[in-house]
Design an enzyme around this catalytic site. Structure first.
Site, mmCIF file in Angstrom:
data_model
loop_
_atom_site.group_PDB
_atom_site.id
_atom_site.type_symbol
_atom_site.label_atom_id
_atom_site.label_comp_id
_atom_site.label_asym_id
_atom_site.label_seq_id
_atom_site.Cartn_x
_atom_site.Cartn_y
_atom_site.Cartn_z
ATOM 1 N N TYR A 12 24.918 2.608 -64.634
ATOM 2 C CA TYR A 12 26.364 2.747 -64.623
ATOM 3 C C TYR A 12 26.906 2.770 -63.208
ATOM 4 O O TYR A 12 26.146 2.820 -62.238
ATOM 5 C CB TYR A 12 26.787 4.016 -65.382
ATOM 6 C CG TYR A 12 26.571 5.329 -64.652
ATOM 7 C CD1 TYR A 12 25.297 5.869 -64.490
ATOM 8 C CD2 TYR A 12 27.644 6.023 -64.108
ATOM 9 C CE1 TYR A 12 25.111 7.080 -63.820
ATOM 10 C CE2 TYR A 12 27.470 7.233 -63.433
ATOM 11 C CZ TYR A 12 26.195 7.750 -63.291
ATOM 12 O OH TYR A 12 26.011 8.933 -62.621
ATOM 13 N N ARG A 33 25.820 -2.134 -55.349
ATOM 14 C CA ARG A 33 24.957 -1.042 -55.828
ATOM 15 C C ARG A 33 24.620 -1.244 -57.306
ATOM 16 O O ARG A 33 23.496 -0.970 -57.734
ATOM 17 C CB ARG A 33 25.624 0.307 -55.593
ATOM 18 C CG ARG A 33 24.695 1.465 -55.970
ATOM 19 C CD ARG A 33 25.257 2.811 -55.562
ATOM 20 N NE ARG A 33 26.437 3.156 -56.327
ATOM 21 C CZ ARG A 33 27.180 4.240 -56.109
ATOM 22 N NH1 ARG A 33 26.862 5.065 -55.147
ATOM 23 N NH2 ARG A 33 28.237 4.490 -56.848
ATOM 24 N N ARG A 66 13.748 0.145 -82.543
ATOM 25 C CA ARG A 66 13.219 1.066 -81.541
ATOM 26 C C ARG A 66 11.785 0.710 -81.142
ATOM 27 O O ARG A 66 10.865 0.735 -81.962
ATOM 28 C CB ARG A 66 13.256 2.512 -82.047
ATOM 29 C CG ARG A 66 12.827 3.496 -80.968
ATOM 30 C CD ARG A 66 12.867 4.947 -81.435
ATOM 31 N NE ARG A 66 12.461 5.835 -80.339
ATOM 32 C CZ ARG A 66 11.197 6.057 -79.987
ATOM 33 N NH1 ARG A 66 10.214 5.474 -80.647
ATOM 34 N NH2 ARG A 66 10.924 6.864 -78.981
ATOM 35 N N HIS A 68 9.640 0.854 -77.111
ATOM 36 C CA HIS A 68 9.838 1.052 -75.671
ATOM 37 C C HIS A 68 9.934 -0.280 -74.921
ATOM 38 O O HIS A 68 10.697 -0.408 -73.977
ATOM 39 C CB HIS A 68 8.698 1.875 -75.072
ATOM 40 C CG HIS A 68 8.745 3.323 -75.476
ATOM 41 N ND1 HIS A 68 8.644 3.744 -76.772
ATOM 42 C CD2 HIS A 68 8.893 4.446 -74.731
ATOM 43 C CE1 HIS A 68 8.716 5.064 -76.823
ATOM 44 N NE2 HIS A 68 8.872 5.520 -75.594
ATOM 45 N N LYS A 73 21.273 4.046 -60.274
ATOM 46 C CA LYS A 73 22.302 4.846 -60.944
ATOM 47 C C LYS A 73 22.098 4.701 -62.455
ATOM 48 O O LYS A 73 22.806 3.953 -63.144
ATOM 49 C CB LYS A 73 23.702 4.402 -60.487
ATOM 50 C CG LYS A 73 24.751 5.501 -60.595
ATOM 51 C CD LYS A 73 25.962 5.198 -59.731
ATOM 52 C CE LYS A 73 27.161 6.074 -60.007
ATOM 53 N NZ LYS A 73 26.975 7.513 -59.880
ATOM 54 N N GLU A 111 20.244 15.508 -52.220
ATOM 55 C CA GLU A 111 21.679 15.286 -52.481
ATOM 56 C C GLU A 111 22.160 16.371 -53.425
ATOM 57 O O GLU A 111 21.454 17.355 -53.659
ATOM 58 C CB GLU A 111 21.897 13.882 -53.067
ATOM 59 C CG GLU A 111 21.131 13.645 -54.363
ATOM 60 C CD GLU A 111 21.353 12.253 -54.952
ATOM 61 O OE1 GLU A 111 22.361 11.599 -54.639
ATOM 62 O OE2 GLU A 111 20.502 11.831 -55.754
ATOM 63 N N LEU A 113 20.854 8.847 -54.393
ATOM 64 C CA LEU A 113 21.745 7.728 -54.677
ATOM 65 C C LEU A 113 22.445 7.323 -53.373
ATOM 66 O O LEU A 113 22.975 8.195 -52.674
ATOM 67 C CB LEU A 113 22.793 8.148 -55.711
ATOM 68 C CG LEU A 113 23.674 6.968 -56.149
ATOM 69 C CD1 LEU A 113 22.927 6.091 -57.145
ATOM 70 C CD2 LEU A 113 24.977 7.446 -56.752
#
Ligand code: PDD
Length: 288
Positions: free
Chosen positions: A30, A49, A97, A99, A144, A176, A200
């Protein structure tokens, strides 16, 4: 109005299937992008990014930068508020489902925009409180990722004691905040931890360092020990939604004088001036 998979629709009408890999695995990335006077701030940097995050999880970017810009501008136009923050979210789509990556499955793309309020003046005047905790996240914090459970748990530790943020320490060094980047000021020098896979690469972090460089503020990018955090003259928190905030209480101990410091005041003014320049028309340079 939000954007979901090719359509602008009201938020209440937006649904995704339960087998979306974002829901099942947290398999997605995101971005959070502020828009001032309806202009996305540092859009090119946010889109770079985003590309880095997508590369990190081996997911193809569904749009070119010009397409992203166009979509975001349309969404901003459809929502209220001169200042908004855009949340955009891409997952590996809907599949049985398993992986392993699904084959030939389109990604889910969701974008919303909400009014962006400036940090409360009282908080800027008094400073905020923070606590410290051991950074127990994975070692790709440069991505992110939407799988934010460790960040959620760490940030809640702060909320539980009415603090604003949890400052993270890994192997004795500052990384951070749970949802922010952290700087300290020591002997009038602004210190920033170096970008690495352990944090990040904040867009606001970059702006602050650029402003420091352009305005002759002494600064150094280097590892910051836990001891240095505890005896810092100032601690600053940065993020797209919180801009620059002073941290004046750390683990219930005053930071420096216990009041927002001089370097905070200077950087805060420089940041507001920089935003004003952006609003007057800095091009984002991402028309291709
Ligand atoms: N978070 N580090 C982490 C872990 C973050 O979640 C954020 C921002 C930052 C600051 O990055 P930037 O300056 O680019 O916003 C650093 C956003 C705001 C969020 O998750 O809501």
């Amino acid at each position: 109005m939000i954007y979901l998979n090719g359509k602008f629709i009201p938020l209440e009408e937006a649904y995704i299937p339960v087998l979306d890999r974002g829901f099942i695995f947290g398999d997605g990335v995101y971005e959070v992008i502020p828009a001032y006077s309806r202009k996305p701030f540092r859009l090119e940097e946010h889109l770079n990014r985003l590309q880095h995050s997508l590369d990190g999880i081996r997911l193809k970017n569904p749009f070119s930068n010009a397409e992203w810009k166009n979509l975001l501008e349309q969404l901003i136009a459809k929502n209220n508020g001169e200042d908004q923050y855009i949340y955009l979210h891409i997952t590996r789509g809907v599949a049985k489902r398993d992986h392993a990556f699904p084959v030939n499955v389109p990604p889910t793309v969701f974008i919303m925009s909400n009014p962006l309020l400036p940090p409360p003046v009282e908080l800027l005047a008094s400073g905020a409180s923070a606590i410290t905790a051991i950074d127990n996240r994975w070692i790709r914090c440069d991505v992110k990722a939407i799988s934010l459970l460790p960040n959620v748990l760490l940030r809640q530790l702060a909320v539980d004691v009415h603090a604003l943020e949890t400052i993270l320490i890994r192997d004795g060094f500052l990384t951070e905040g749970a949802a922010s980047n952290i700087f300290i000021v020591s002997n009038n020098v602004l210190l920033a931890p170096p970008k690495s896979h352990l944090m990040l690469p904040g867009i606001t972090y970059d702006v602050v360092l650029e402003l420091a460089a352009a305005n002759g503020i002494p600064h150094e990018i280097r590892q910051i020990s836990e001891h240095e955090i505890r005896k810092a003259d100032e601690i600053l928190l940065t993020s797209s939604t919180k801009e620059i905030m002073p941290i004046t209480l750390l683990d219930n101990q005053a930071v420096g004088s216990g009041r927002p410091g001089e370097l905070f005041a200077r950087l805060h003014t420089l940041y507001q001036d920089y935003k004003a320049t952006h609003m007057r028309g800095r091009s984002c340079g991402c028309d291709n």
